[in-house]
Scaffold this motif. Structure first.
Motif, PDB file in Angstrom:
ATOM      1  N   LEU A   1      -8.077  -2.857  -0.323  1.00  0.00           N
ATOM      2  CA  LEU A   1      -9.034  -2.270  -1.260  1.00  0.00           C
ATOM      3  C   LEU A   1      -9.550  -0.935  -0.749  1.00  0.00           C
ATOM      4  O   LEU A   1     -10.252  -0.224  -1.469  1.00  0.00           O
ATOM      5  CB  LEU A   1     -10.210  -3.228  -1.491  1.00  0.00           C
TER       6      LEU A   1
ATOM      7  N   CYS B   1      -5.843  -0.474 -11.267  1.00  0.00           N
ATOM      8  CA  CYS B   1      -7.243  -0.167 -11.549  1.00  0.00           C
ATOM      9  C   CYS B   1      -7.380   0.912 -12.616  1.00  0.00           C
ATOM     10  O   CYS B   1      -8.267   0.838 -13.466  1.00  0.00           O
ATOM     11  CB  CYS B   1      -7.953   0.258 -10.272  1.00  0.00           C
TER      12      CYS B   1
ATOM     13  N   ASP C   1       0.809  -1.208   0.000  1.00  0.00           N
ATOM     14  CA  ASP C   1       0.000   0.000   0.000  1.00  0.00           C
ATOM     15  C   ASP C   1       0.849   1.269   0.000  1.00  0.00           C
ATOM     16  O   ASP C   1       0.341   2.363   0.232  1.00  0.00           O
ATOM     17  CB  ASP C   1      -0.957  -0.009   1.195  1.00  0.00           C
TER      18      ASP C   1
ATOM     19  N   LEU D   1      -2.187  -8.270  -6.557  1.00  0.00           N
ATOM     20  CA  LEU D   1      -1.879  -7.369  -5.449  1.00  0.00           C
ATOM     21  C   LEU D   1      -2.784  -7.645  -4.251  1.00  0.00           C
ATOM     22  O   LEU D   1      -2.327  -7.717  -3.114  1.00  0.00           O
ATOM     23  CB  LEU D   1      -2.017  -5.916  -5.903  1.00  0.00           C
ATOM     24  N   TYR D   2      -4.064  -7.839  -4.510  1.00  0.00           N
ATOM     25  CA  TYR D   2      -5.015  -8.150  -3.444  1.00  0.00           C
ATOM     26  C   TYR D   2      -4.662  -9.485  -2.786  1.00  0.00           C
ATOM     27  O   TYR D   2      -4.687  -9.605  -1.563  1.00  0.00           O
ATOM     28  CB  TYR D   2      -6.435  -8.180  -4.015  1.00  0.00           C
TER      29      TYR D   2
ATOM     30  N   ALA E   1      -2.724  -6.399  -0.575  1.00  0.00           N
ATOM     31  CA  ALA E   1      -3.028  -4.987  -0.822  1.00  0.00           C
ATOM     32  C   ALA E   1      -4.444  -4.676  -0.356  1.00  0.00           C
ATOM     33  O   ALA E   1      -5.356  -5.485  -0.526  1.00  0.00           O
ATOM     34  CB  ALA E   1      -2.882  -4.662  -2.310  1.00  0.00           C
TER      35      ALA E   1
ATOM     36  N   ALA F   1      -4.417  -6.359 -10.358  1.00  0.00           N
ATOM     37  CA  ALA F   1      -5.172  -5.992  -9.155  1.00  0.00           C
ATOM     38  C   ALA F   1      -5.451  -7.227  -8.298  1.00  0.00           C
ATOM     39  O   ALA F   1      -5.310  -7.189  -7.079  1.00  0.00           O
ATOM     40  CB  ALA F   1      -6.481  -5.301  -9.539  1.00  0.00           C
TER      41      ALA F   1
ATOM     42  N   PRO G   1      -9.426   2.435  -4.689  1.00  0.00           N
ATOM     43  CA  PRO G   1      -9.304   1.768  -5.988  1.00  0.00           C
ATOM     44  C   PRO G   1     -10.610   1.662  -6.778  1.00  0.00           C
ATOM     45  O   PRO G   1     -10.598   1.838  -8.007  1.00  0.00           O
ATOM     46  CB  PRO G   1      -8.751   0.394  -5.622  1.00  0.00           C
TER      47      PRO G   1
ATOM     48  N   ILE H   1      -2.176  -0.743  -6.390  1.00  0.00           N
ATOM     49  CA  ILE H   1      -3.516  -1.193  -6.775  1.00  0.00           C
ATOM     50  C   ILE H   1      -4.316  -0.066  -7.449  1.00  0.00           C
ATOM     51  O   ILE H   1      -5.115  -0.320  -8.344  1.00  0.00           O
ATOM     52  CB  ILE H   1      -4.291  -1.826  -5.598  1.00  0.00           C
TER      53      ILE H   1
END
Length: 127
Positions: A45, A27, A13, A38-39, A43, A35, A55, A23
């Motif tokens: 949201l 996006c 982040d 990363l999640y 990461a 994305a 995002p 992220i």
């Protein structure tokens, strides 16, 4: 994204000089696979840029329906507002992405706006 590829110790982040985390960039560029990766690595949201945009706000503003739907399915809030009070669908309408508005509205029926108005008392109108 290249910057983060080999940086194992960089926080996911971490915000760049423009205030965006990786992220946000994925996006904005319509890179759903990035994305998701990363999640999957942790990461958030809910990470905000320097203007309070999350995002989902960015994905909607750039017209990326597939990313917007995915973010929403993972719990990203369509009600989250930036520092000016705009929600993601206000931003989407401002940039003329009616397909994104319709796609998000289908997922959240009837209309995913709490107040319906942004900081200028506008109601999103994709038409």
């Amino acid at each position: 994204m290249k910057f983060f590829r080999n940086k194992a110790e960089v926080a996911l982040d971490y915000a760049s000089s423009d205030g965006w985390a990786a992220i946000h960039r994925a996006c904005a560029e319509g890179k759903l696979d990035s994305a998701k990766k990363l999640y999957g690595k942790g990461a958030s949201l809910d990470v905000e840029d320097s203007q309070g945009r999350q995002p989902l706000f960015v994905a909607c503003g750039f017209g990326h329906l597939s990313i917007a739907k995915w973010l929403h399915s993972k719990g990203a809030s369509v009600y989250a507002a930036n520092f000016a009070g705009d929600q993601a669908l206000h931003n989407t309408c401002d940039f003329g992405h009616a397909a994104v508005v319709c796609g998000i509205r289908i997922q959240t029926a009837p209309c995913p706006l709490q107040s319906g108005r942004d900081s200028w008392a506008r109601i999103p109108n994709p038409v």
